[in-house]
Design an enzyme around this catalytic site. Structure first.
Site, PDB file in Angstrom:
ATOM      1  N   CYS A 179      -7.229 -14.193  -5.898  1.00  0.00           N
ATOM      2  CA  CYS A 179      -5.736 -13.820  -5.183  1.00  0.00           C
ATOM      3  C   CYS A 179      -5.607 -12.985  -3.663  1.00  0.00           C
ATOM      4  O   CYS A 179      -6.713 -11.806  -3.375  1.00  0.00           O
ATOM      5  CB  CYS A 179      -5.072 -12.382  -5.856  1.00  0.00           C
ATOM      6  SG  CYS A 179      -3.792 -11.370  -4.657  1.00  0.00           S
TER       7      CYS A 179
ATOM      8  N   CYS B 245      -5.473  -8.993  -2.852  1.00  0.00           N
ATOM      9  CA  CYS B 245      -6.886  -8.325  -3.859  1.00  0.00           C
ATOM     10  C   CYS B 245      -7.734  -8.226  -2.549  1.00  0.00           C
ATOM     11  O   CYS B 245      -8.511  -7.354  -2.674  1.00  0.00           O
ATOM     12  CB  CYS B 245      -6.779  -9.210  -5.054  1.00  0.00           C
ATOM     13  SG  CYS B 245      -5.763  -8.571  -6.734  1.00  0.00           S
TER      14      CYS B 245
ATOM     15  N   HIS C 255      -3.846  -5.171  -8.758  1.00  0.00           N
ATOM     16  CA  HIS C 255      -3.303  -6.360  -9.221  1.00  0.00           C
ATOM     17  C   HIS C 255      -1.701  -5.597  -9.703  1.00  0.00           C
ATOM     18  O   HIS C 255      -2.388  -5.859 -10.798  1.00  0.00           O
ATOM     19  CB  HIS C 255      -3.824  -7.404  -9.639  1.00  0.00           C
ATOM     20  CG  HIS C 255      -3.034  -9.054  -9.109  1.00  0.00           C
ATOM     21  ND1 HIS C 255      -3.269  -9.796  -7.978  1.00  0.00           N
ATOM     22  CD2 HIS C 255      -1.971  -9.823 -10.064  1.00  0.00           C
ATOM     23  CE1 HIS C 255      -2.382 -10.716  -8.005  1.00  0.00           C
ATOM     24  NE2 HIS C 255      -1.857 -10.706  -9.275  1.00  0.00           N
TER      25      HIS C 255
ATOM     26  N   ASN D 138      10.675  -9.553  -1.844  1.00  0.00           N
ATOM     27  CA  ASN D 138      10.792 -10.739  -2.346  1.00  0.00           C
ATOM     28  C   ASN D 138       9.877 -10.719  -3.645  1.00  0.00           C
ATOM     29  O   ASN D 138       9.179 -10.419  -3.616  1.00  0.00           O
ATOM     30  CB  ASN D 138      10.005 -11.447  -1.722  1.00  0.00           C
ATOM     31  CG  ASN D 138      10.863 -11.914  -0.224  1.00  0.00           C
ATOM     32  OD1 ASN D 138      11.556 -11.696  -0.581  1.00  0.00           O
ATOM     33  ND2 ASN D 138      10.099 -12.136   0.609  1.00  0.00           N
TER      34      ASN D 138
ATOM     35  N   THR E 295       6.164 -16.320  -2.196  1.00  0.00           N
ATOM     36  CA  THR E 295       4.964 -17.112  -1.947  1.00  0.00           C
ATOM     37  C   THR E 295       3.335 -16.585  -2.241  1.00  0.00           C
ATOM     38  O   THR E 295       2.689 -17.608  -3.001  1.00  0.00           O
ATOM     39  CB  THR E 295       4.554 -17.800  -0.744  1.00  0.00           C
ATOM     40  OG1 THR E 295       4.375 -16.009   0.010  1.00  0.00           O
ATOM     41  CG2 THR E 295       5.760 -18.782  -0.341  1.00  0.00           C
TER      42      THR E 295
ATOM     43  N   HIS F   4       3.538  -6.638  -3.071  1.00  0.00           N
ATOM     44  CA  HIS F   4       4.085  -6.032  -1.365  1.00  0.00           C
ATOM     45  C   HIS F   4       5.087  -5.809  -0.903  1.00  0.00           C
ATOM     46  O   HIS F   4       6.496  -6.924  -1.308  1.00  0.00           O
ATOM     47  CB  HIS F   4       2.925  -8.067  -0.639  1.00  0.00           C
ATOM     48  CG  HIS F   4       3.497  -8.826  -0.221  1.00  0.00           C
ATOM     49  ND1 HIS F   4       3.517  -9.864  -1.327  1.00  0.00           N
ATOM     50  CD2 HIS F   4       4.744  -9.154   0.222  1.00  0.00           C
ATOM     51  CE1 HIS F   4       4.101 -10.889  -1.100  1.00  0.00           C
ATOM     52  NE2 HIS F   4       5.056 -10.876  -0.252  1.00  0.00           N
TER      53      HIS F   4
ATOM     54  N   GLY G 232      11.961 -17.349  -2.746  1.00  0.00           N
ATOM     55  CA  GLY G 232      11.274 -17.338  -2.097  1.00  0.00           C
ATOM     56  C   GLY G 232       9.533 -16.437  -1.978  1.00  0.00           C
ATOM     57  O   GLY G 232       9.100 -16.406  -0.869  1.00  0.00           O
TER      58      GLY G 232
HETATM   59  P1  AMP Z   1       6.782 -13.742   0.788  1.00  0.00           P
HETATM   60  O1  AMP Z   1       6.891 -15.035   0.318  1.00  0.00           O
HETATM   61  O2  AMP Z   1       7.330 -12.569   0.145  1.00  0.00           O
HETATM   62  O3  AMP Z   1       5.807 -13.660  -1.035  1.00  0.00           O
HETATM   63  O4  AMP Z   1       5.323 -13.582   1.986  1.00  0.00           O
HETATM   64  C1  AMP Z   1       4.157 -13.890   2.214  1.00  0.00           C
HETATM   65  C2  AMP Z   1       3.966 -13.181   3.184  1.00  0.00           C
HETATM   66  O5  AMP Z   1       2.643 -13.380   3.428  1.00  0.00           O
HETATM   67  C3  AMP Z   1       4.194 -13.799   4.360  1.00  0.00           C
HETATM   68  O6  AMP Z   1       5.242 -13.546   5.525  1.00  0.00           O
HETATM   69  C4  AMP Z   1       3.311 -14.443   4.555  1.00  0.00           C
HETATM   70  O7  AMP Z   1       3.218 -15.132   6.442  1.00  0.00           O
HETATM   71  C5  AMP Z   1       2.082 -13.432   5.044  1.00  0.00           C
HETATM   72  N1  AMP Z   1       0.511 -13.897   4.429  1.00  0.00           N
HETATM   73  C6  AMP Z   1      -0.263 -15.500   3.581  1.00  0.00           C
HETATM   74  N2  AMP Z   1      -1.497 -14.451   3.440  1.00  0.00           N
HETATM   75  C7  AMP Z   1      -1.960 -14.093   4.601  1.00  0.00           C
HETATM   76  C8  AMP Z   1      -3.038 -13.415   5.364  1.00  0.00           C
HETATM   77  N3  AMP Z   1      -4.158 -14.359   4.590  1.00  0.00           N
HETATM   78  N4  AMP Z   1      -2.903 -12.007   5.753  1.00  0.00           N
HETATM   79  C9  AMP Z   1      -2.009 -11.596   6.239  1.00  0.00           C
HETATM   80  N5  AMP Z   1       0.179 -12.092   6.406  1.00  0.00           N
HETATM   81  C10 AMP Z   1      -0.198 -13.372   5.235  1.00  0.00           C
END
Ligand code: AMP
Length: 112
Positions: free
Chosen positions: A4, A7, A46, A85, A93, A98, A91
């Site tokens: 992760c 994490c 986590h 989210n 991802t 977070h 959405g």
């Molecule tokens: P979500 O759609 O809420 O899951 O958003 C995940 C967010 O994490 C997105 O805005 C990405 O730009 C951000 N993100 C993904 N990987 C990283 C990373 N390594 N460092 C900083 N932000 C990240």
């Protein structure tokens, strides 16, 4: 959780651009910012998302971190938005809980 990314960032296995940190949570800048302030508040332990039996102590620490981020970023008085989210339709991802903290500009009236 081993694979992760959040994490790893929250526990300094991979370093990031941190805005705030305490024993339970870390806050760091989103790598693809959607506003002048775009900080992610994540627990060090986590949890997949907000409905993954997150302890009250962790949720309180996250709320405190939001306040600290808002102060550090200078958006506490002007206003900001917090987004969690959760699941596919939202959405999500990254499947580590977070909260997006967005601010530094007028965010408009779309989607709450
Ligand atoms: P979500 O759609 O809420 O899951 O958003 C995940 C967010 O994490 C997105 O805005 C990405 O730009 C951000 N993100 C993904 N990987 C990283 C990373 N390594 N460092 C900083 N932000 C990240």
């Amino acid at each position: 959780m081993e694979d992760c990314i959040f994490c790893k960032i929250a526990n300094h296995v991979i370093e990031s651009n941190y805005v705030y940190e305490d024993d339970l949570v870390a806050a760091f800048r989103d790598m693809n910012p959607q506003a002048p302030t775009h900080v992610l508040v994540v627990p060090k332990k986590h949890y997949a998302n907000i409905v993954d039996d997150v302890p009250a102590e962790t949720l309180a620490a996250m709320a405190h971190a939001v306040d600290e981020v808002a102060k550090a970023e200078g958006v506490r008085d002007s206003g900001f938005r917090v987004i969690a989210n959760t699941g596919d339709d939202a959405g999500q991802t990254v499947h580590h809980l977070h909260w997006h903290v967005l601010g530094g500009t007028s965010l408009g009236e779309g989607l709450v």
